[in-house]
Each structure stands twice: as structure tokens, then as C-alpha cells.
Design a protein around this motif. Structure first.
Motif, short mmCIF file in Angstrom:
data_model
loop_
_atom_site.label_atom_id
_atom_site.label_comp_id
_atom_site.label_asym_id
_atom_site.label_seq_id
_atom_site.Cartn_x
_atom_site.Cartn_y
_atom_site.Cartn_z
N THR A 305 -16.65 20.14 -2.56
CA THR A 305 -17.62 21.09 -3.11
C THR A 305 -16.92 22.20 -3.89
O THR A 305 -17.32 22.54 -5.01
CB THR A 305 -18.46 21.69 -1.96
OG1 THR A 305 -19.12 20.63 -1.25
CG2 THR A 305 -19.51 22.65 -2.51
N TYR A 309 -17.00 22.80 -7.98
CA TYR A 309 -17.47 24.08 -8.48
C TYR A 309 -16.43 24.72 -9.41
O TYR A 309 -16.77 25.23 -10.49
CB TYR A 309 -17.76 25.01 -7.30
CG TYR A 309 -18.29 26.37 -7.71
CD1 TYR A 309 -19.63 26.55 -8.00
CD2 TYR A 309 -17.42 27.45 -7.84
CE1 TYR A 309 -20.11 27.79 -8.39
CE2 TYR A 309 -17.88 28.69 -8.23
CZ TYR A 309 -19.22 28.86 -8.51
OH TYR A 309 -19.70 30.09 -8.91
N ARG A 313 -18.44 21.78 -12.47
CA ARG A 313 -19.42 20.71 -12.24
C ARG A 313 -20.40 21.20 -11.16
O ARG A 313 -20.42 20.72 -10.04
CB ARG A 313 -18.70 19.43 -11.85
CG ARG A 313 -17.79 18.93 -12.97
CD ARG A 313 -16.69 17.98 -12.49
NE ARG A 313 -17.20 16.74 -11.91
CZ ARG A 313 -16.41 15.74 -11.50
NH1 ARG A 313 -15.07 15.87 -11.62
NH2 ARG A 313 -16.93 14.65 -10.98
N TYR A 314 -21.22 22.16 -11.56
CA TYR A 314 -22.02 22.90 -10.59
C TYR A 314 -23.10 22.04 -9.91
O TYR A 314 -23.35 22.19 -8.72
CB TYR A 314 -22.67 24.11 -11.26
CG TYR A 314 -21.66 25.02 -11.92
CD1 TYR A 314 -20.65 25.62 -11.17
CD2 TYR A 314 -21.72 25.29 -13.29
CE1 TYR A 314 -19.72 26.45 -11.77
CE2 TYR A 314 -20.79 26.12 -13.89
CZ TYR A 314 -19.79 26.69 -13.13
OH TYR A 314 -18.86 27.50 -13.72
N LYS A 315 -23.73 21.18 -10.70
CA LYS A 315 -24.78 20.35 -10.13
C LYS A 315 -24.20 19.41 -9.05
O LYS A 315 -24.76 19.28 -7.96
CB LYS A 315 -25.45 19.52 -11.22
CG LYS A 315 -26.62 18.69 -10.72
CD LYS A 315 -27.31 17.97 -11.87
CE LYS A 315 -28.49 17.14 -11.36
NZ LYS A 315 -29.18 16.43 -12.46
N GLU A 316 -23.06 18.79 -9.37
CA GLU A 316 -22.41 17.90 -8.40
C GLU A 316 -21.95 18.69 -7.17
O GLU A 316 -22.04 18.22 -6.03
CB GLU A 316 -21.22 17.20 -9.04
CG GLU A 316 -21.58 16.20 -10.12
CD GLU A 316 -20.35 15.63 -10.79
OE1 GLU A 316 -19.67 14.81 -10.14
OE2 GLU A 316 -20.04 16.02 -11.93
N ALA A 318 -23.38 21.36 -5.99
CA ALA A 318 -24.56 21.65 -5.19
C ALA A 318 -24.98 20.44 -4.36
O ALA A 318 -25.35 20.56 -3.18
CB ALA A 318 -25.71 22.09 -6.09
N ILE A 319 -24.92 19.26 -4.98
CA ILE A 319 -25.28 18.02 -4.27
C ILE A 319 -24.34 17.80 -3.07
O ILE A 319 -24.77 17.47 -1.96
CB ILE A 319 -25.24 16.81 -5.22
CG1 ILE A 319 -26.36 16.93 -6.25
CG2 ILE A 319 -25.34 15.50 -4.44
CD1 ILE A 319 -26.28 15.91 -7.38
N GLN A 322 -25.16 20.26 -0.30
CA GLN A 322 -26.33 19.83 0.48
C GLN A 322 -25.98 18.65 1.38
O GLN A 322 -26.42 18.58 2.54
CB GLN A 322 -27.45 19.44 -0.48
CG GLN A 322 -28.06 20.62 -1.23
CD GLN A 322 -29.07 20.19 -2.27
OE1 GLN A 322 -29.14 19.02 -2.65
NE2 GLN A 322 -29.87 21.13 -2.75
#
Length: 452
Positions: A305, A309, A313-316, A318-319, A322
Motif C-alpha cells: 500500500t 502510494y 498509484r493512488y487508486k491501487e 486504496a484498493i 481496503q
């Protein structure tokens, strides 16, 4: 029944394979189980060791450690009980169940001191220190680590065998790991001399009880000092240690990639770190290992994570964050379920012990009460006998007294009669008593006096 030589041979072969070829080690144990070549308690304990050494498989390692600890045969051999208690404490720690780990460690340390088993005591001190560090007691953990290190230095100087050196290096390695987690880089550098001497002593052992263990220890050592020197500003020395780390066999395998991650993250080499984590996760999928695993959830995913970040690669990121949260919840539930099973079984045994204790206590109270009642009855019986005897004496005396009184009354009546007769004769002008009356009067008088 198998010979002890056969059992020792199986255990030796399993130890040899447990770190480098775990699948073969598990197959050997399966075969031993089918042939009844070893007791179930020993097979389950060795399975736990294999899954522990073949990281990451902590959940399975804990499962088999619990099975061994709950085997009815565990109480027959105190030394074996100590070894399994130490194993159970370790596996509870690796799965994040620190309360159960500390309880098992505390019990094990008391057993180790009683049995004079310094190796097991040091292992349990190590586990205790790790639990203390994870629960925020870092200062206390450092003190506990030092107790174990001091104990093992004494053993190493006395024997210099593989077991003593292995335990000593493990204490240093785990202490360094806690220091890295708490950014105590100067402290790691400060213990460089002692850690280096321990590693040199370990490398001189030659013989390995567990194949690959010395290489694994060297990887830990190099990883710790690559990070420590990088953070304290000695970039050149840090790079040298990282190169030595990459040269180890352990760091070249997917299960050893996590050794490389701290240095790569510190150097902001996020792309390389992500590539290594991708390879390690593919290894999970290829071997069918469960990702609800302490190492995967609480080491790899947080690193991934952060790396994503920092790479933008913010979306990845975040995934993955989670995913880490969801898997962490699953891991917690699994740990609680395993803990609940262990507690349930432990309480079941405890309940039986308590019931037996209560029964023994109840019997003791019953026997005490019966004893008191018997004593009281004996005392009452003695008193009753004495009272009855006294009553008989009184009754005899009363009968005698009644008879005497009746006799006296009769004598008095006769005496009264004689006196009346005398008076009558005297009133008629006679002399009163004649000789016979006088004799009777004297006899009555003597009887009355004697009866009184």
C-alpha cells in the motif's frame, strides 16, 4: 511399536527438510502417521515446526501446535511438555494472539527453570519479548531480550553447539527487528559488535540441525544492518550489507523477499519492492497458501500500500488498503476462533479438575463431619453409661432409704405402743414395764438408733 532410533531418524530428516523442502517433510510425517511410526503428539508437533519454518504458514503451524498441546499424552513427559509449550507460545505470537502467547510463555518459563533447560527458557524469553514489543512495552521487551541473550552467551561459551548459537542469533535478530519497527537505528548499530560475534560463532558451527538455518540467520543479520546503516547515514556500508543480503540463498527465494523490502523502502526503490511483492504473492497462489496469514496481512500488504502510494498509484493503493483491512478482520476472527477453541478445551479440562477438586473437598468435609459426629456420639454414650450407672446407685440407695424409713416407722409404732401400755399399767397402780416389755423396749430403742 517403532524403535526410538526410527523416530529419531524421522525427526532428523524432517528437521533437515523443514526449511528448504517443506512439502517433502510433511509427506514424511504423513507416512509416519499412516505406519504408526510416531505418536500423534510428536507428529503434530513436528508438523507445526515444518509450517513455522516454511514461512508463511503460521495459521497451520498454530493449528498443529494446539493439537499437540491438547494431546492426552502431553503430561507423561515433562521435557516434551516444555518443548510443546514453547512451540505453542511461538505460534500464538506469530498469529497475533499475544495474550495466549504470554500465558503459555509464562507457564513455559517456570517449567524450564524447574527442569534446568536454558535453551527452552531463552526461546520463551524471546517470545515474551516479542509479545511485549507488539503490545507497546518496548522498553520492557529490550530488557527481556537482554536476559535471553545473556543466558545464551553463557551457554554458547560453555558448549558452542548449533542449538546455543542458533538461539543466541535468533535473539539478536528479533531484537534488531523490534528496533527497526520502532526506528531505534542507533541502538541497532550499538549492538553491532555483539551481533557480529554471535553470527561468526554460528557460522563456525558447521553442523546444522535444520538445513538452511545459518543462511537464514545471515540474511536476517544483513537485512538489519542494511537498514540500520542506511538510516544512520552510512550509505556505503548499508549498500555492502544489502549486497551480502541478496547473495544469501534465503533472500533469493520468494519467502525471503520480505528481507529485502525494508532497505528498498528506505531507499525509495518502490518499483523494485512492488515487483518482489508481486512475485511473493504469486508464490502464495501457486502453492495454495492462504492469504489470511499474519505475514501477508500485516507485512506485505502495508508495504505494498505504501509503495503504490509513493509511486503515485493512488487508486491501487486504496484498493490494497481496503484489502488489508478486510483480510485483517478475517485474520482477527480466525485468531479469536482458534483462541476460543483452545480456551474451551482448556476450560473443559479445568472444569473437570475443579469438579474433582470439589468432590474431594466435599468428601473431606463429609469425613470431617462424620468424625466429629462419631466423637460426639462416643462422648454422649460414655456420659449416658455413667448417668445410668449413677441412676442405678441412687435408685438402690433410695430403695434402701425407703426400707429404713418404713422400718423406723414400724419400730416407732411398736415403741409408741409399749409406752402407751406402760402408761396404762402405771395409771392402774402397777410398776409399768414387766421384764419382757423392758427387753422389747430396749431392742426397739437400739434398732431405731442403729437405723438413724
Amino acid at each position: 511399536q517403532p524403535t526410538s532410533d526410527e523416530q529419531r531418524d524421522i525427526i532428523k530428516r524432517v528437521n533437515d527438510l523443514s526449511m528448504t523442502r517443506p512439502t517433502e517433510a510433511l509427506a514424511l510425517l504423513d507416512s509416519a502417521e499412516q505406519r504408526h511410526a510416531m505418536q500423534p503428539i510428536d507428529i503434530n508437533a513436528m508438523r507445526s515446526v515444518v509450517y513455522n519454518n516454511a514461512q508463511p504458514a503460521n495459521g497451520k503451524a498454530l493449528k498443529y501446535a494446539i493439537m499437540a498441546a491438547n494431546d492426552t499424552a502431553i503430561g507423561r513427559d515433562p521435557k516434551k511438555q516444555l518443548l510443546i509449550t514453547a512451540l505453542l507460545a511461538t505460534e500464538y505470537y506469530t498469529c497475533g494472539s499475544y495474550d495466549h502467547s504470554l500465558l503459555a510463555a509464562e507457564k513455559g518459563i517456570a517449567m524450564a527453570r524447574k527442569l534446568k533447560a536454558p535453551l527452552q527458557e531463552a526461546s520463551l524469553l524471546l517470545t515474551t519479548a516479542l509479545c511485549e514489543s507488539e503490545t507497546g512495552m518496548v522498553g520492557k521487551a529490550m530488557t527481556t531480550f537482554d536476559k535471553g541473550i545473556k543466558l545464551m552467551w553463557r551457554q554458547t561459551r560453555l558448549h558452542g553447539d548449533w542449538s546455543s548459537c542458533s538461539r543466541l542469533v535468533e535473539l539478536y535478530s528479533q531484537k534488531a527487528g523490534v528496533m527497526i519497527d520502532n526506528a531505534m537505528y542507533d541502538s541497532i548499530v550499538g549492538m553491532h559488535h555483539g551481533f557480529t560475534l554471535a553470527i561468526k560463532a554460528y557460522n563456525k558451527c558447521g553442523y546444522e540441525k535444520v538445513k538452511g538455518s545459518i543462511d537464514h540467520a545471515n540474511a536476517w543479520y544483513c537485512s538489519a544492518y542494511a537498514v540500520a546503516f542506511q538510516h544512520t547515514g552510512d550509505k556505503k556500508l548499508a549498500a555492502e550489507y544489502f549486497a551480502r543480503l541478496k547473495a544469501t540463498a534465503y533472500a533469493s527465494r520468494p519467502e525471503g523477499y520480505s528481507m529485502l523490502l525494508p532497505y528498498l523502502m528506505a531507499e525509495h526503490r518502490y518499483g523494485e519492492a512492488i515487483a518482489l511483492m508481486d512475485k511473493e504473492e504469486r508464490m502464495y497462489v501457486r502453492t495454495g497458501r492462504d492469504t489470511v496469514d499474519y505475514h501477508f496481512v500485516r507485512t506485505l500488504l502495508p508495504y505494498r500500500t505504501k509503495a503504490l502510494y509513493c509511486e503515485g498509484r493512488y487508486k491501487e493503493a486504496a484498493i490494497q488498503g481496503q484489502r488489508a483491512i478486510a483480510l485483517n478482520d478475517s485474520l482477527d476472527r480466525r485468531i479469536k476462533a482458534q483462541g476460543a477453541q483452545w480456551i474451551s478445551e482448556a476450560l473443559g479440562t479445568k472444569a473437570k479438575d475443579m469438579k474433582l477438586h470439589e468432590q474431594r473437598k466435599s468428601l473431606l468435609i463429609t469425613y470431617s463431619v462424620v468424625g466429629v459426629i462419631v466423637v460426639i456420639l462416643l462422648v454422649v454414650l460414655v456420659l449416658f453409661i455413667r448417668v445410668m450407672s449413677f441412676n442405678r446407685i441412687i435408685r438402690r440407695k433410695n430403695i434402701a432409704a425407703t426400707k429404713a424409713i418404713n422400718d423406723l416407722i414400724a419400730y416407732k409404732k411398736q415403741l409408741s405402743y409399749l409406752l402407751k401400755t406402760r402408761q396404762e399399767k402405771a395409771s392402774d397402780g402397777g410398776d409399768g414395764f414387766d421384764e419382757d416389755d423392758h427387753k422389747m423396749f430396749m431392742r426397739l430403742e437400739q434398732r431405731i438408733i442403729s437405723e438413724q
